[in-house]
Design an enzyme around this catalytic site. Structure first.
Site, mmCIF file in Angstrom:
data_model
loop_
_atom_site.group_PDB
_atom_site.id
_atom_site.type_symbol
_atom_site.label_atom_id
_atom_site.label_comp_id
_atom_site.label_asym_id
_atom_site.label_seq_id
_atom_site.Cartn_x
_atom_site.Cartn_y
_atom_site.Cartn_z
ATOM 1 C CG ASP A 1 -4.968 -9.569 -1.343
ATOM 2 O OD1 ASP A 1 -5.555 -8.521 -1.613
ATOM 3 O OD2 ASP A 1 -3.795 -9.607 -0.912
ATOM 4 C CG HIS B 1 -1.984 -1.048 1.175
ATOM 5 N ND1 HIS B 1 -3.325 -0.759 1.054
ATOM 6 C CD2 HIS B 1 -1.903 -2.407 1.208
ATOM 7 C CE1 HIS B 1 -4.024 -1.885 1.021
ATOM 8 N NE2 HIS B 1 -3.177 -2.897 1.119
#
Length: 389
Positions: free
Chosen positions: A273, A142
């Site tokens: 995911d 991220h």
């Protein structure tokens, strides 16, 4: 197009938690009206074909698929491509997931989700915001430029009532228990993840209403002898759900077995995911302006971190059976009934029982998806299966 009122015949069907052999299901207006092991007299039958009839899979963490990353294409067209890619592997309902991004991207994603929900777009039942309110220490891939504390601007996005089911992943050292309570009051299901929180902070978040953990073990403080961390607190908590990425890269098989044994099968959700290459043969894609490389069933960012997965739900089920030695019934329920329970939609989704939606799959002996039905209607598939074990 198949008629909306028909009987479906199959060799075996997982009805609730038990197999019925043979099985005959009466489908009417998209729902299961009746289940029997006896052939109905005087009724025309639709033959499902050889294999096992099981509930459709529900994936609460889908970043992309079919060459599309939600962050880069937050639109109805993008959502359709992502779902089309995953539906061929048995996903019949999903939460498209926005990875940590700008407020503008969050708003655009919310608008696309709202349009999909309003028009009844197949497979799209809500949204998962994975971030941006996370720990820098456990951010994984991220982008640090978008990590931030929660503000009224983000709260306004989360408060929208036109998004279907809402899930958000936060770090409890970034988002306070009071803010978690506010989110829960808005109808948001709060998951904990990408966090370096200690056990005390995690327990406070759970008391405030957090109910899940995003991809257990990955991106969270570890279990140690004197500090249980997020992993230990999650394993010890009886009420919360944990997502597991069973792709052979995110978890050691023993870690996965430990989680299932500690939490119980009813509190484990199989998640993917998934990233854009799912359903394609693409070897790379762009993420935050950098190239992510696919090597077999593994995705690597330039930093060396795992960058999501190319896992699909059918592959996760096969891994659970072949690599974790789990009964097929347990693996199937972790992919369907358990995520439905986490999302609070178990009265309509997640199992083949009278009154539930007729979201169904036919699996062959190798647990490959042969046919998919959405609300009783057949869904076209393109085969592109992969193994992870």
């Amino acid at each position: 197009m198949m008629v909306e009122n028909y009987w479906l015949a199959c060799e075996a069907a997982l009805i609730g938690r038990d197999w019925v052999r043979p099985a005959f299901l009466h489908i009417c207006d998209g729902r299961i009206e009746q289940v029997s092991s006896q052939r109905p007299k005087g009724q025309p039958l639709v033959e499902a074909g050889a294999g096992l009839l099981v509930p459709g899979f529900i994936d609460v963490q889908v970043n992309g698929g079919g060459g599309v990353l939600l962050n880069d294409n937050p639109s109805l067209q993008g959502l359709r491509k992502i779902f089309a890619a995953h539906s061929q592997f048995g996903t019949t309902a999903m939460l498209p997931t926005l990875i940590t991004d700008s407020l503008e991207s969050m708003r655009s994603t919310a608008d696309a989700i709202a349009e999909a929900v309003a028009t009844g777009e197949p497979g799209i039942i809500g949204v998962h915001f994975e971030g941006p309110h996370m720990s820098v220490a456990k951010r994984g891939v991220h982008s640090p430029q978008y990590l931030r504390s929660i503000s009224q601007a983000e709260m306004a996005v989360f408060a929208r009532q036109d998004l279907g089911l809402k899930v958000i992943t936060v770090a409890p050292e970034v988002v306070s228990p009071h803010q978690i309570s506010e989110l829960v009051a808005m109808g948001v299901r709060v998951c904990l993840g990408h966090s370096n929180a200690n056990a005390r902070q995690v327990q406070a978040a759970l008391r405030a209403g957090a109910s899940g953990f995003t991809h257990l073990y990955n991106g969270m403080s570890a279990l140690t002898s004197r500090e249980p961390g997020m992993v230990g607190t999650a394993l010890a908590d009886e009420d919360s759900w944990c997502g597991l990425i069973l792709d052979g890269h995110h978890l050691h098989p023993l870690s996965a077995k430990l989680a299932i044994r500690a939490k119980g099968m009813d509190k484990i959700m199989l998640v993917t995911d998934a990233m854009p290459p799912v359903g394609t043969n693409d070897a790379e894609f762009s993420f935050y302006g950098e190239k992510v490389i696919r090597s077999g069933s593994k995705l690597m960012a330039p930093s060396g971190s795992l960058a999501g997965s190319v896992l699909d739900m059918a592959g996760a089920v096969r891994y659970a059976v072949k690599c974790l030695d789990l009964p097929l019934e347990d693996a199937l329920l972790m992919a369907s009934q358990c995520p439905a329970a986490f999302l609070g939609i178990q009265d309509s989704y997640g199992s083949l029982q009278v009154g539930r939606r007729a979201d169904m799959l036919l699996l062959d002996k190798q647990l490959q998806v042969q046919h998919v039905w959405l609300a009783g209607q057949p869904w076209s598939l393109e085969k592109n299966n992969h193994e992870y074990c």
